[in-house]
Design a protein around this motif. Structure first.
Motif, PDB file in Angstrom:
ATOM      1  N   ILE A 189       0.835  -1.200   0.000  1.00 30.69           N
ATOM      2  CA  ILE A 189       0.000   0.000   0.000  1.00 30.69           C
ATOM      3  C   ILE A 189       0.869   1.249   0.000  1.00 30.69           C
ATOM      4  CG2 ILE A 189      -1.558   1.382   1.445  1.00 30.69           C
ATOM      5  CD1 ILE A 189      -3.031  -0.801  -0.030  1.00 30.69           C
ATOM      6  N   GLU A 190       1.867   1.277   0.845  1.00 32.09           N
ATOM      7  CA  GLU A 190       2.729   2.467   0.921  1.00 32.09           C
ATOM      8  C   GLU A 190       3.469   2.694  -0.398  1.00 32.09           C
ATOM      9  OE1 GLU A 190       2.663   4.754   3.260  1.00 32.09           O
ATOM     10  OE2 GLU A 190       1.117   3.542   4.225  1.00 32.09           O
ATOM     11  N   ALA A 191       3.857   1.619  -1.055  1.00 31.47           N
ATOM     12  CA  ALA A 191       4.521   1.755  -2.358  1.00 31.47           C
ATOM     13  C   ALA A 191       3.553   2.323  -3.397  1.00 31.47           C
ATOM     14  CB  ALA A 191       5.067   0.402  -2.805  1.00 31.47           C
ATOM     15  N   LEU A 192       2.299   1.863  -3.367  1.00 30.27           N
ATOM     16  CA  LEU A 192       1.316   2.397  -4.309  1.00 30.27           C
ATOM     17  C   LEU A 192       1.008   3.865  -4.013  1.00 30.27           C
ATOM     18  CD1 LEU A 192      -1.309  -0.482  -4.732  1.00 30.27           C
ATOM     19  CD2 LEU A 192       0.163   0.490  -6.511  1.00 30.27           C
ATOM     20  N   ILE A 193       0.878   4.206  -2.733  1.00 33.34           N
ATOM     21  CA  ILE A 193       0.611   5.598  -2.360  1.00 33.34           C
ATOM     22  C   ILE A 193       1.748   6.494  -2.834  1.00 33.34           C
ATOM     23  CG2 ILE A 193       0.505   7.169  -0.370  1.00 33.34           C
ATOM     24  CD1 ILE A 193      -1.208   5.029   1.045  1.00 33.34           C
ATOM     25  N   ALA A 194       2.979   6.035  -2.640  1.00 29.39           N
ATOM     26  CA  ALA A 194       4.135   6.819  -3.097  1.00 29.39           C
ATOM     27  C   ALA A 194       4.143   6.935  -4.618  1.00 29.39           C
ATOM     28  CB  ALA A 194       5.427   6.171  -2.599  1.00 29.39           C
ATOM     29  N   ARG A 195       3.791   5.865  -5.282  1.00 31.82           N
ATOM     30  CA  ARG A 195       3.781   5.874  -6.755  1.00 31.82           C
ATOM     31  C   ARG A 195       2.726   6.828  -7.297  1.00 31.82           C
ATOM     32  NH1 ARG A 195       4.062   0.590 -10.691  1.00 31.82           N
ATOM     33  NH2 ARG A 195       3.720   1.672 -12.670  1.00 31.82           N
ATOM     34  N   LEU A 196       1.542   6.821  -6.681  1.00 27.17           N
ATOM     35  CA  LEU A 196       0.471   7.696  -7.150  1.00 27.17           C
ATOM     36  C   LEU A 196       0.738   9.153  -6.790  1.00 27.17           C
ATOM     37  CD1 LEU A 196      -2.568   5.445  -6.185  1.00 27.17           C
ATOM     38  CD2 LEU A 196      -1.848   6.029  -8.519  1.00 27.17           C
ATOM     39  N   GLY A 197       1.287   9.390  -5.608  1.00 25.87           N
ATOM     40  CA  GLY A 197       1.532  10.763  -5.182  1.00 25.87           C
ATOM     41  C   GLY A 197       0.240  11.566  -5.195  1.00 25.87           C
ATOM     42  N   VAL A 198       0.298  12.739  -5.813  1.00 27.89           N
ATOM     43  CA  VAL A 198      -0.904  13.585  -5.907  1.00 27.89           C
ATOM     44  C   VAL A 198      -1.612  13.390  -7.248  1.00 27.89           C
ATOM     45  CG1 VAL A 198       0.019  15.293  -4.314  1.00 27.89           C
ATOM     46  CG2 VAL A 198       0.403  15.572  -6.779  1.00 27.89           C
ATOM     47  N   ASP A 199      -1.116  12.473  -8.051  1.00 29.07           N
ATOM     48  CA  ASP A 199      -1.696  12.250  -9.372  1.00 29.07           C
ATOM     49  C   ASP A 199      -2.688  11.085  -9.332  1.00 29.07           C
ATOM     50  OD1 ASP A 199      -0.124  14.274 -10.557  1.00 29.07           O
ATOM     51  OD2 ASP A 199       1.576  12.900 -10.634  1.00 29.07           O
ATOM     52  N   ALA A 200      -3.346  10.860 -10.455  1.00 28.40           N
ATOM     53  CA  ALA A 200      -4.186   9.676 -10.644  1.00 28.40           C
ATOM     54  C   ALA A 200      -3.577   8.868 -11.774  1.00 28.40           C
ATOM     55  CB  ALA A 200      -5.619  10.072 -10.985  1.00 28.40           C
ATOM     56  N   ALA A 201      -3.598   7.564 -11.645  1.00 28.49           N
ATOM     57  CA  ALA A 201      -3.009   6.689 -12.661  1.00 28.49           C
ATOM     58  C   ALA A 201      -4.002   5.615 -13.056  1.00 28.49           C
ATOM     59  CB  ALA A 201      -1.729   6.051 -12.132  1.00 28.49           C
ATOM     60  N   VAL A 202      -3.889   5.144 -14.270  1.00 32.08           N
ATOM     61  CA  VAL A 202      -4.749   4.058 -14.736  1.00 32.08           C
ATOM     62  C   VAL A 202      -4.375   2.780 -13.992  1.00 32.08           C
ATOM     63  CG1 VAL A 202      -5.390   2.615 -16.696  1.00 32.08           C
ATOM     64  CG2 VAL A 202      -5.091   5.087 -17.004  1.00 32.08           C
ATOM     65  N   MET A 203      -5.390   2.115 -13.476  1.00 36.71           N
ATOM     66  CA  MET A 203      -5.190   0.854 -12.755  1.00 36.71           C
ATOM     67  C   MET A 203      -6.262  -0.123 -13.221  1.00 36.71           C
ATOM     68  SD  MET A 203      -5.251   0.169  -8.607  1.00 36.71           S
ATOM     69  CE  MET A 203      -3.681   0.980  -8.288  1.00 36.71           C
ATOM     70  N   THR A 204      -5.893  -1.385 -13.328  1.00 37.42           N
ATOM     71  CA  THR A 204      -6.839  -2.442 -13.667  1.00 37.42           C
ATOM     72  C   THR A 204      -6.940  -3.402 -12.495  1.00 37.42           C
ATOM     73  OG1 THR A 204      -6.286  -2.303 -16.021  1.00 37.42           O
ATOM     74  CG2 THR A 204      -7.361  -4.310 -15.278  1.00 37.42           C
ATOM     75  N   VAL A 205      -8.163  -3.738 -12.126  1.00 40.05           N
ATOM     76  CA  VAL A 205      -8.409  -4.723 -11.073  1.00 40.05           C
ATOM     77  C   VAL A 205      -9.103  -5.917 -11.723  1.00 40.05           C
ATOM     78  CG1 VAL A 205      -9.536  -5.186  -8.877  1.00 40.05           C
ATOM     79  CG2 VAL A 205      -8.657  -2.892  -9.352  1.00 40.05           C
ATOM     80  N   ASP A 206      -8.485  -7.077 -11.598  1.00 40.77           N
ATOM     81  CA  ASP A 206      -8.988  -8.307 -12.209  1.00 40.77           C
ATOM     82  C   ASP A 206      -9.459  -9.245 -11.106  1.00 40.77           C
ATOM     83  OD1 ASP A 206      -9.189 -10.910 -13.367  1.00 40.77           O
ATOM     84  OD2 ASP A 206      -7.855 -10.305 -14.997  1.00 40.77           O
ATOM     85  N   LEU A 207     -10.774  -9.426 -11.008  1.00 41.52           N
ATOM     86  CA  LEU A 207     -11.334 -10.270  -9.952  1.00 41.52           C
ATOM     87  C   LEU A 207     -11.016 -11.744 -10.155  1.00 41.52           C
ATOM     88  CD1 LEU A 207     -14.997  -9.225  -9.009  1.00 41.52           C
ATOM     89  CD2 LEU A 207     -13.022  -9.439  -7.501  1.00 41.52           C
ATOM     90  N   THR A 208     -11.101 -12.209 -11.394  1.00 38.87           N
ATOM     91  CA  THR A 208     -10.876 -13.629 -11.661  1.00 38.87           C
ATOM     92  C   THR A 208      -9.459 -14.040 -11.308  1.00 38.87           C
ATOM     93  OG1 THR A 208     -12.528 -13.624 -13.428  1.00 38.87           O
ATOM     94  CG2 THR A 208     -10.940 -15.425 -13.424  1.00 38.87           C
ATOM     95  N   ASP A 209      -8.495 -13.251 -11.732  1.00 33.43           N
ATOM     96  CA  ASP A 209      -7.091 -13.565 -11.439  1.00 33.43           C
ATOM     97  C   ASP A 209      -6.663 -13.078 -10.060  1.00 33.43           C
ATOM     98  OD1 ASP A 209      -6.895 -14.730 -13.915  1.00 33.43           O
ATOM     99  OD2 ASP A 209      -5.920 -13.018 -14.868  1.00 33.43           O
ATOM    100  N   GLY A 210      -7.449 -12.199  -9.457  1.00 34.86           N
ATOM    101  CA  GLY A 210      -7.114 -11.681  -8.131  1.00 34.86           C
ATOM    102  C   GLY A 210      -5.886 -10.801  -8.135  1.00 34.86           C
ATOM    103  N   VAL A 211      -5.757  -9.950  -9.167  1.00 44.32           N
ATOM    104  CA  VAL A 211      -4.563  -9.106  -9.268  1.00 44.32           C
ATOM    105  C   VAL A 211      -4.944  -7.672  -9.616  1.00 44.32           C
ATOM    106  CG1 VAL A 211      -3.036 -11.005  -9.921  1.00 44.32           C
ATOM    107  CG2 VAL A 211      -4.168  -9.653 -11.714  1.00 44.32           C
ATOM    108  N   ILE A 212      -4.030  -6.777  -9.263  1.00 44.10           N
ATOM    109  CA  ILE A 212      -4.094  -5.368  -9.624  1.00 44.10           C
ATOM    110  C   ILE A 212      -2.940  -5.113 -10.585  1.00 44.10           C
ATOM    111  CG2 ILE A 212      -3.766  -3.018  -8.733  1.00 44.10           C
ATOM    112  CD1 ILE A 212      -4.860  -4.241  -6.008  1.00 44.10           C
TER     113      ILE A 212
END
Length: 203
Positions: A124-147
């Motif tokens: 989570i902290e790595a993702l928060i740092a990566r996003l910063g104050v910006d928004a980024a495209v993210m895909t959430v896949d329920l079947t594979d259970g991955v982001i």
């Protein structure tokens, strides 16, 4: 409620611990009819100041198009109000990614098609740092259970029953109804072998 398999949207970081249900929708807005939508009241006291002016540095004000939240531990703690989930869903949020959630909130979320995805705090902290104050495209896949974000693929934790409910768009009643054939067979067998235990119209 429609089920879903993949979400592709804009993810935004909300770097706070312990965002409770009273913050998600303050109680004074809960008299608004559900049909009018609770989205405008989501995190109201974080998004607006005491005079009602927009706080420009609040992540959801910078990126109102966001549909995925990345936040810190204990999201959705506090009271059991289902309106907290309504506010997120009505705003357009489809997934919240955090290390932990309030138990009742998480159950309410799944029953309303909102994904509560758990990741370890370091992820989570790595993702928060990566996003910063910006928004980024993210895909959430329920079947594979991955982001998926950029070239990174991160597995998230989700109860398999919750995964099934989200994929099919089921709430608790739908989940029970999916076992209809087994329930009917049990009732028929019970009526045959223990008629004294059945109500008159069931024998």
């Amino acid at each position: 409620m429609a089920g879903w398999n993949i979400i592709e949207g804009r993810a935004v970081a909300l770097p706070q611990d312990n965002i409770d249900t009273d913050q998600l929708i303050p109680a004074r807005f809960m008299s608004v009819p559900r049909k009018d939508g609770y989205g405008p009241y989501l995190l109201h006291d974080l998004r607006f100041d005491a005079e009602g002016a927009v706080r420009p540095d609040m992540p959801l004000n910078r990126h109102p198009e966001a549909s995925i939240l990345v936040t810190r531990r204990n999201f959705g703690s506090g009271s059991s109000r289902e309106a907290a989930v309504y506010a997120l869903v009505d705003f357009g949020i489809k997934a919240v990614i955090a290390p932990s959630f309030g138990d009742i909130f998480a159950s309410n979320a799944v029953n309303n098609g909102l994904l509560p995805a758990r990741l370890p705090e370091d992820k989570i902290e790595a993702l928060i740092a990566r996003l910063g104050v910006d928004a980024a495209v993210m895909t959430v896949d329920l079947t594979d259970g991955v982001i998926r974000i950029g070239n990174e693929v991160i597995a998230f934790d989700l109860d398999p029953i919750w995964r099934l409910k989200l994929l099919n768009g089921w709430d608790d009643i739908d989940m029970t109804a999916s076992h209809g054939a087994a329930i009917a067979a049990f009732r028929a067998a019970r009526a045959k072998h223990a008629p004294h235990a059945m109500l008159p119209q069931e024998t």
